[in-house]
Design a protein around this motif. Structure first.
Motif, short mmCIF file in Angstrom:
data_model
loop_
_atom_site.label_atom_id
_atom_site.label_comp_id
_atom_site.label_asym_id
_atom_site.label_seq_id
_atom_site.Cartn_x
_atom_site.Cartn_y
_atom_site.Cartn_z
N LYS A 1 1.75 -57.37 -0.50
CA LYS A 1 1.22 -57.67 -1.82
C LYS A 1 -0.31 -57.73 -1.79
O LYS A 1 -0.91 -58.10 -0.78
CB LYS A 1 1.79 -59.00 -2.33
CG LYS A 1 3.31 -58.95 -2.53
CD LYS A 1 3.83 -60.28 -3.04
CE LYS A 1 5.35 -60.24 -3.23
NZ LYS A 1 5.74 -59.30 -4.31
N ILE A 2 -0.92 -57.36 -2.92
CA ILE A 2 -2.38 -57.32 -3.02
C ILE A 2 -2.91 -58.75 -3.11
O ILE A 2 -2.57 -59.49 -4.03
CB ILE A 2 -2.82 -56.52 -4.25
CG1 ILE A 2 -2.26 -55.10 -4.19
CG2 ILE A 2 -4.35 -56.49 -4.35
CD1 ILE A 2 -2.44 -54.31 -5.48
N ALA A 3 -3.77 -59.12 -2.16
CA ALA A 3 -4.20 -60.52 -2.05
C ALA A 3 -5.68 -60.73 -2.32
O ALA A 3 -6.07 -61.81 -2.76
CB ALA A 3 -3.87 -61.04 -0.65
N ALA A 4 -6.52 -59.75 -2.04
CA ALA A 4 -7.97 -59.95 -2.18
C ALA A 4 -8.65 -58.60 -2.37
O ALA A 4 -8.13 -57.55 -1.99
CB ALA A 4 -8.53 -60.65 -0.95
N ARG A 5 -9.84 -58.67 -2.98
CA ARG A 5 -10.62 -57.45 -3.20
C ARG A 5 -12.10 -57.79 -3.32
O ARG A 5 -12.47 -58.86 -3.81
CB ARG A 5 -10.20 -56.76 -4.50
CG ARG A 5 -11.02 -55.49 -4.80
CD ARG A 5 -10.88 -55.07 -6.25
NE ARG A 5 -11.43 -56.07 -7.17
CZ ARG A 5 -11.36 -55.99 -8.49
NH1 ARG A 5 -10.71 -54.99 -9.05
NH2 ARG A 5 -11.89 -56.93 -9.24
N THR A 6 -12.93 -56.87 -2.88
CA THR A 6 -14.36 -56.94 -3.19
C THR A 6 -14.85 -55.55 -3.53
O THR A 6 -14.32 -54.54 -3.05
CB THR A 6 -15.17 -57.54 -2.03
OG1 THR A 6 -16.53 -57.69 -2.45
CG2 THR A 6 -15.13 -56.64 -0.80
N LEU A 7 -15.87 -55.49 -4.41
CA LEU A 7 -16.43 -54.23 -4.86
C LEU A 7 -17.84 -54.04 -4.33
O LEU A 7 -18.60 -53.24 -4.87
CB LEU A 7 -16.43 -54.18 -6.40
CG LEU A 7 -15.08 -54.40 -7.08
CD1 LEU A 7 -15.25 -54.40 -8.60
CD2 LEU A 7 -14.07 -53.36 -6.66
N VAL A 8 -18.18 -54.76 -3.28
CA VAL A 8 -19.51 -54.65 -2.68
C VAL A 8 -19.37 -54.45 -1.18
O VAL A 8 -18.31 -54.71 -0.59
CB VAL A 8 -20.35 -55.93 -2.94
CG1 VAL A 8 -20.63 -56.08 -4.43
CG2 VAL A 8 -19.66 -57.17 -2.41
N ALA A 9 -20.44 -53.96 -0.56
CA ALA A 9 -20.45 -53.80 0.90
C ALA A 9 -20.41 -55.17 1.57
O ALA A 9 -20.96 -56.15 1.06
CB ALA A 9 -21.70 -53.03 1.33
N LEU A 10 -19.74 -55.24 2.72
CA LEU A 10 -19.54 -56.50 3.43
C LEU A 10 -20.17 -56.45 4.82
O LEU A 10 -20.19 -55.40 5.46
CB LEU A 10 -18.05 -56.78 3.59
CG LEU A 10 -17.21 -56.93 2.32
CD1 LEU A 10 -15.74 -57.04 2.68
CD2 LEU A 10 -17.66 -58.15 1.53
N ASP A 11 -20.62 -57.62 5.29
CA ASP A 11 -20.97 -57.76 6.70
C ASP A 11 -19.80 -58.44 7.41
O ASP A 11 -18.77 -58.73 6.79
CB ASP A 11 -22.29 -58.53 6.89
CG ASP A 11 -22.24 -59.94 6.30
OD1 ASP A 11 -21.13 -60.47 6.07
OD2 ASP A 11 -23.32 -60.52 6.10
#
Length: 203
Positions: free
Chosen positions: A178-188
């Motif tokens: 199941k889909i639990a998390a998302r981000t739309l930016v670059a991550l370190d």
């Protein structure tokens, strides 16, 4: 960001019919305001100050069927990794923020492999495999990536979920698929761990 315009034009010219559908996602090429999360009033997700959106376990929706071919021509099906935490990273070799975050993804993928985490890339808007393959080599990425030049896999995410809406985007699927998390930016690496570690700890 100016570098996002050329790939958008190239993408449209290469595959016009599919591109029209893909552009309906309003994907932001390389940048944009990654803290804006879509999904509608019944999405049940919360976006934190770092731009990471999460869904409570009881409110998560099933991830779509994601299968296809990797950059090295091998079959790949995300369903084969059910029981693991799956980190999906949407990227393009032409994308500046993707280049910035790549080394962190390579690092964290190795750090979390023994904890039941599988990283998978979705390479998009690269018309040819060569630049994408070189991107992976240059950044020591050892996990597989789908070759999805016109964004067909991205379109499989249902509306109202934490679907990828930018390049780069990262979506995390829990052990139940199941889909639990998302981000739309670059991550370190720090933010990536912040996104993944709570799901690793889930029982």
């Amino acid at each position: 960001m100016s570098s996002g315009r050329a790939p958008r034009r190239r993408f449209t010219l290469l595959a016009a019919p599919a591109a029209v559908a893909a552009l309906a996602l309003t994907l932001t090429a390389c940048g944009g305001d990654g803290n804006k999360a879509g999904g509608g009033g019944n999405s049940h997700f919360v976006t934190g100050s770092g731009g990471i959106s999460t869904v409570a376990k009881a409110d998560r929706q099933d991830a779509p069927k994601l299968d296809g071919t990797t950059l090295d021509g091998k079959p790949l099906d995300v369903a084969d990794y059910k029981g693991k935490v799956v980190v999906l990273n949407v990227w393009g070799s032409w994308c500046g923020p993707c280049r910035l975050e790549a080394k962190h993804f390579a690092k964290v993928s190795k750090e979390t492999a023994s904890q039941g985490v599988q990283f998978i890339g979705i390479n998009t808007r690269d018309a040819e495999k060569g630049p994408a393959v070189n991107f992976e080599k240059d950044n020591n990425i050892t996990y597989p990536s789908f070759f999805d030049p016109i964004g067909k896999l991205i379109l499989r995410f249902p509306k109202g979920t934490l679907n990828p809406q930018a390049i780069p985007s990262t979506v995390v699927i829990d052990r139940d698929g199941k889909i639990a998390a998302r981000t739309l930016v670059a991550l370190d690496d720090v933010k990536l761990h912040k996104m993944i570690d709570p799901l690793i700890a889930e029982k």
